[in-house]
Design a protein around this motif. Structure first.
Motif, short mmCIF file in Angstrom:
data_model
loop_
_atom_site.label_atom_id
_atom_site.label_comp_id
_atom_site.label_asym_id
_atom_site.label_seq_id
_atom_site.Cartn_x
_atom_site.Cartn_y
_atom_site.Cartn_z
N VAL A 164 0.83 -1.21 0.00
CA VAL A 164 0.00 0.00 0.00
C VAL A 164 0.86 1.26 0.00
O VAL A 164 1.96 1.28 0.56
N THR A 165 0.34 2.28 -0.66
CA THR A 165 0.93 3.61 -0.62
C THR A 165 -0.01 4.47 0.21
O THR A 165 -1.21 4.53 -0.08
N VAL A 166 0.50 5.11 1.25
CA VAL A 166 -0.36 5.77 2.22
C VAL A 166 0.16 7.16 2.57
O VAL A 166 1.34 7.46 2.43
N ALA A 167 -0.78 7.98 3.05
CA ALA A 167 -0.43 9.32 3.54
C ALA A 167 -1.48 9.72 4.56
O ALA A 167 -2.63 9.26 4.50
N ALA A 168 -1.09 10.57 5.49
CA ALA A 168 -2.03 11.08 6.49
C ALA A 168 -2.98 12.09 5.84
O ALA A 168 -2.58 12.83 4.92
N PRO A 169 -4.23 12.16 6.30
CA PRO A 169 -5.17 13.16 5.75
C PRO A 169 -4.62 14.58 5.81
O PRO A 169 -4.84 15.38 4.89
N HIS A 175 -1.10 19.16 0.53
CA HIS A 175 -0.34 18.99 -0.71
C HIS A 175 -1.13 18.35 -1.85
O HIS A 175 -0.61 18.26 -2.96
N GLY A 176 -2.35 17.91 -1.59
CA GLY A 176 -3.13 17.26 -2.62
C GLY A 176 -2.79 15.79 -2.74
O GLY A 176 -1.78 15.32 -2.20
N ALA A 227 6.21 8.52 11.30
CA ALA A 227 6.40 9.73 10.51
C ALA A 227 5.26 9.93 9.52
O ALA A 227 4.82 11.06 9.26
N THR A 228 4.77 8.84 8.96
CA THR A 228 3.66 8.92 8.01
C THR A 228 2.39 9.39 8.70
O THR A 228 1.69 10.28 8.20
N ARG A 252 -4.49 7.26 4.87
CA ARG A 252 -5.41 6.88 3.81
C ARG A 252 -4.64 6.23 2.68
O ARG A 252 -3.54 6.71 2.31
N ALA A 253 -5.16 5.14 2.15
CA ALA A 253 -4.52 4.49 1.02
C ALA A 253 -4.77 5.30 -0.25
O ALA A 253 -5.90 5.73 -0.50
#
Length: 293
Positions: A164-169, A175-176, A227-228, A252-253
């Motif tokens: 999975v590739t994830v980022a925090a809301p 940054h979009g 960190a993510t 979020r994925a």
């Protein structure tokens, strides 16, 4: 000579890497352990250890003898339980090694349930992401990531979830959200110990990679995850590492249409005709919590 006692002492010396440490675990004096090993070597007419001033190592004969000892002791333990309890109640100590992130995220939160179910099992847990020689280092069981082929070991798949590739809301709000893997080049990507080449699956099913960049290289899975979640950047990892954060909405994925299958996570243990009840219990528990937790 009490052969059972001698085998138990020998196995513990191998596992602890020395006479003094083994003696402490067994509640014996170092001299008693030393004499037991000396008598065992005399009876077998074989040198089991090579001794130096710095470390104790098994000889080739000693290592082979240890592998047999582990199986014999496990069978004796199960036989004793069967006779005294009427059934093979899982009991005894298990030495296991697990990856750092797997242990922290998947196993540690479930330990109370395991010990409630199996109160007569004790665990000696070691955490390592590096390569491990299960037999040479005296482990009963290991959880490893990736494809591992070793004729000395039995392998049971735990999970093979998506990469999975994830980022925090909060990061995505600032940054979009990238719409394609190539758009990651315009984002701050957190690089793990596996490097900046991130893998994806094209719409036609073919794998491809994108070279990403960012302001942090983090060689710890746990630290990368923290960190993510904090919103530092975008990360890529195994589903089981982030699954609880995904459930809580902490991350979020993204790019799910391009997700490829992750590396298998498996439990490994020495190949043997008889798998001790205690080991079967832990293996089944790991399967349960990995696939449903």
């Amino acid at each position: 000579m009490d052969k059972f006692m001698a085998l138990s002492v020998f196995a513990r010396v191998v596992e602890q890497g020395g006479f003094t440490a083994a003696a402490k675990k067994l509640g014996l004096s170092p001299s008693a352990v030393t004499k037991t090993i000396a008598r065992l070597e005399d009876e077998l007419d074989t040198q089991l250890f090579t001794r130096t001033t710095r470390r104790l190592r098994t000889t080739d004969d000693g290592q082979g003898f240890y592998e047999h000892c582990v199986q014999i002791l496990a069978e004796l333990e199960d036989a004793e339980v069967t006779l005294t309890r009427g059934s093979a109640v899982p009991r005894g100590r298990i030495r296991a090694v697990v990856p750092l992130s797997f242990g922290r995220v998947t196993l540690m939160p479930e330990l109370p349930a395991f010990f409630e179910r199996y109160p007569e099992i004790s665990l000696e847990l070691h955490f390592s992401d590096g390569p491990v020689d299960l037999i040479a280092e005296g482990y009963d069981l290991a959880v490893r990531t990736g494809s591992i082929t070793d004729s000395r070991l039995t392998t049971r798949l735990l999970t093979r979830g998506a990469q999975v590739t994830v980022a925090a809301p909060r990061y995505l709000a600032r940054h979009g959200e990238p719409g394609t893997p190539e758009a990651l080049r315009d984002h701050n990507c957190l690089i793990s110990r596996f490097g900046p080449e991130w893998g994806f699956r094209g719409r036609e099913g073919r794998p491809f990679s994108v070279r990403v960049r960012g302001n942090a290289v983090i060689n710890s899975g746990d630290a990368l995850r923290e960190a993510t979640v904090a919103g530092t950047g975008i990360a890529q990892g195994t589903w089981w590492l982030y699954r609880k954060d995904l459930e809580r909405g902490d991350v979020r994925a993204i790019l799910q249409d391009y997700a490829q299958e992750g590396a298998p996570v498996s439990v490994l243990y020495p190949a043997q005709r008889h798998v001790p009840a205690k080991l079967r219990a832990l293996i089944d528990f790991l399967v349960q919590i990995t696939r449903t937790g």
